[in-house]
Design an enzyme around this catalytic site. Structure first.
Site, mmCIF file in Angstrom:
data_model
loop_
_atom_site.group_PDB
_atom_site.id
_atom_site.type_symbol
_atom_site.label_atom_id
_atom_site.label_comp_id
_atom_site.label_asym_id
_atom_site.label_seq_id
_atom_site.Cartn_x
_atom_site.Cartn_y
_atom_site.Cartn_z
ATOM 1 N N ASN A 134 10.968 10.187 -48.990
ATOM 2 C CA ASN A 134 11.518 8.929 -48.494
ATOM 3 C C ASN A 134 12.174 8.079 -49.573
ATOM 4 O O ASN A 134 12.473 6.907 -49.338
ATOM 5 C CB ASN A 134 10.412 8.128 -47.796
ATOM 6 C CG ASN A 134 9.913 8.825 -46.549
ATOM 7 O OD1 ASN A 134 10.632 9.601 -45.924
ATOM 8 N ND2 ASN A 134 8.661 8.575 -46.179
ATOM 9 N N ARG A 194 4.058 2.133 -45.689
ATOM 10 C CA ARG A 194 2.942 3.036 -45.361
ATOM 11 C C ARG A 194 3.174 4.520 -45.663
ATOM 12 O O ARG A 194 2.243 5.309 -45.587
ATOM 13 C CB ARG A 194 2.528 2.915 -43.891
ATOM 14 C CG ARG A 194 1.861 1.611 -43.547
ATOM 15 C CD ARG A 194 0.960 1.733 -42.345
ATOM 16 N NE ARG A 194 1.632 2.159 -41.146
ATOM 17 C CZ ARG A 194 1.006 2.374 -39.989
ATOM 18 N NH1 ARG A 194 -0.312 2.224 -39.919
ATOM 19 N NH2 ARG A 194 1.673 2.736 -38.919
ATOM 20 N N ASP A 195 4.402 4.935 -45.987
ATOM 21 C CA ASP A 195 4.630 6.356 -46.277
ATOM 22 C C ASP A 195 5.605 6.506 -47.435
ATOM 23 O O ASP A 195 6.654 7.142 -47.312
ATOM 24 C CB ASP A 195 5.148 7.076 -45.038
ATOM 25 C CG ASP A 195 5.169 8.600 -45.218
ATOM 26 O OD1 ASP A 195 4.401 9.104 -46.058
ATOM 27 O OD2 ASP A 195 5.949 9.267 -44.513
ATOM 28 N N LEU A 196 5.242 5.928 -48.578
ATOM 29 C CA LEU A 196 6.092 5.975 -49.760
ATOM 30 C C LEU A 196 5.858 7.311 -50.466
ATOM 31 O O LEU A 196 5.016 7.431 -51.355
ATOM 32 C CB LEU A 196 5.774 4.804 -50.691
ATOM 33 C CG LEU A 196 6.738 4.576 -51.857
ATOM 34 C CD1 LEU A 196 8.152 4.373 -51.346
ATOM 35 C CD2 LEU A 196 6.298 3.390 -52.685
#
Length: 289
Positions: A147, A141-143
């Site tokens: 990250n 959900r937070d690529l």
């Protein structure tokens, strides 16, 4: 919260030594350390007072739980469970230990355009990482560039699944889907249903940005306008900015960025299988770095 308090608490709770501050972002502090003599990092997340405390603690526990369930060289390894820490003044925190990675976060490597080999490695390696997540029915959900870490040997490792959700345990449909502006999928719009295919779109954004220096869907201006563009606009074809891009690479990026989820690779497993079939720029040595 003083550094000596943090050091004492981590040494007592996680049995780490040689602590030294490395980075800070928001409520998260990262300290270099050693665990049984092996270089590692300790992560400390401050817990807010009030009802949000439970959410932040659960997010830290979710991050560690997900990482502990994955055994892949493309995903950072967690080396401890989450522990809760108490400091003077009523300050509380959650902490855990991860392996120490060399290299730099992808966000630090976007000052110049990437070559095609490097971008192909990014897609192949992060695709493998996503396959490990998706096999467990977990969506990252937070690529975003913060990250993904590029190691000194040229390989890539996926980190920080603090916003991840398990499809079998948690309903994903809701008013708000977290993520980083510019790196969200069309399913991140309010009321959307974020699925593994949404991580694929985000990987396409990373590749497009690495090669062109810009985001395929402009996130500037009011958030409602950004969501409207995500919902209604098609991402530009990568060959419009990179005329000499190898055909297999352009086809992969363009498919990742399809606005309609069913036209993308449905998950990391399908993406990896497709890459392994390609001969051109996606050679087998990219998968083995």
């Amino acid at each position: 919260m003083r550094l000596d308090e943090v050091t004492s608490a981590l040494e007592a709770s996680l049995s780490v030594t040689d602590l030294e501050p490395m980075a800070q972002g928001g409520q998260k502090h990262v300290l270099g350390c050693k665990l049984e003599g092996v270089p590692a990092v300790a992560k400390v997340v401050l817990l807010p007072t009030g009802p949000d405390c439970v959410y932040v603690l659960e997010r830290a526990q979710r991050e560690v739980e997900v990482l502990a369930a994955i055994d892949s060289p493309r995903v950072v390894r967690v080396l401890s469970e989450v522990v809760e820490l108490d400091f003077s003044g009523g300050i509380q925190a959650a902490a855990w230990v991860e392996e120490r990675l060399d290299g730099r976060d992808m966000r630090e490597n976007l000052d110049q355009l990437w070559n095609y080999d490097r971008c192909a490695r990014l897609i192949a390696h992060v695709g493998e990482a996503l396959a490990a997540f998706h096999e467990l029915e977990v969506v990252h959900r937070d690529l975003s560039p913060a990250n993904v870490r590029e190691l000194s040997d040229g390989s890539f490792v996926l980190m920080d699944p603090g916003l991840a959700r398990h499809l079998a345990k948690t309903a994903l449909t809701g008013v708000f889907q977290p993520g980083t502006a510019g790196h969200r999928s069309p399913e991140h719009i309010p009321g959307g249903d974020v699925q593994p295919v949404s991580d694929i779109f985000a990987l396409g954004i990373l590749a497009y940005r690495a090669l062109t220096g810009v985001l395929p869907i402009d996130p500037s201006g009011p958030e409602d306008n950004y969501y409207r563009r995500l919902r209604d606009y098609d991402a530009p074809l990568i060959e419009a900015s990179c005329a000499d891009i190898p055909a297999s690479l352009s086809a992969t990026i363009n498919r990742c960025l399809k606005r309609q989820p069913a036209r993308r690779y449905l998950d990391g497993l399908e993406l990896v299988e497709e890459i392994e079939k390609c001969g051109e720029i996606f050679g087998p040595h990219f998968m083995n770095v």
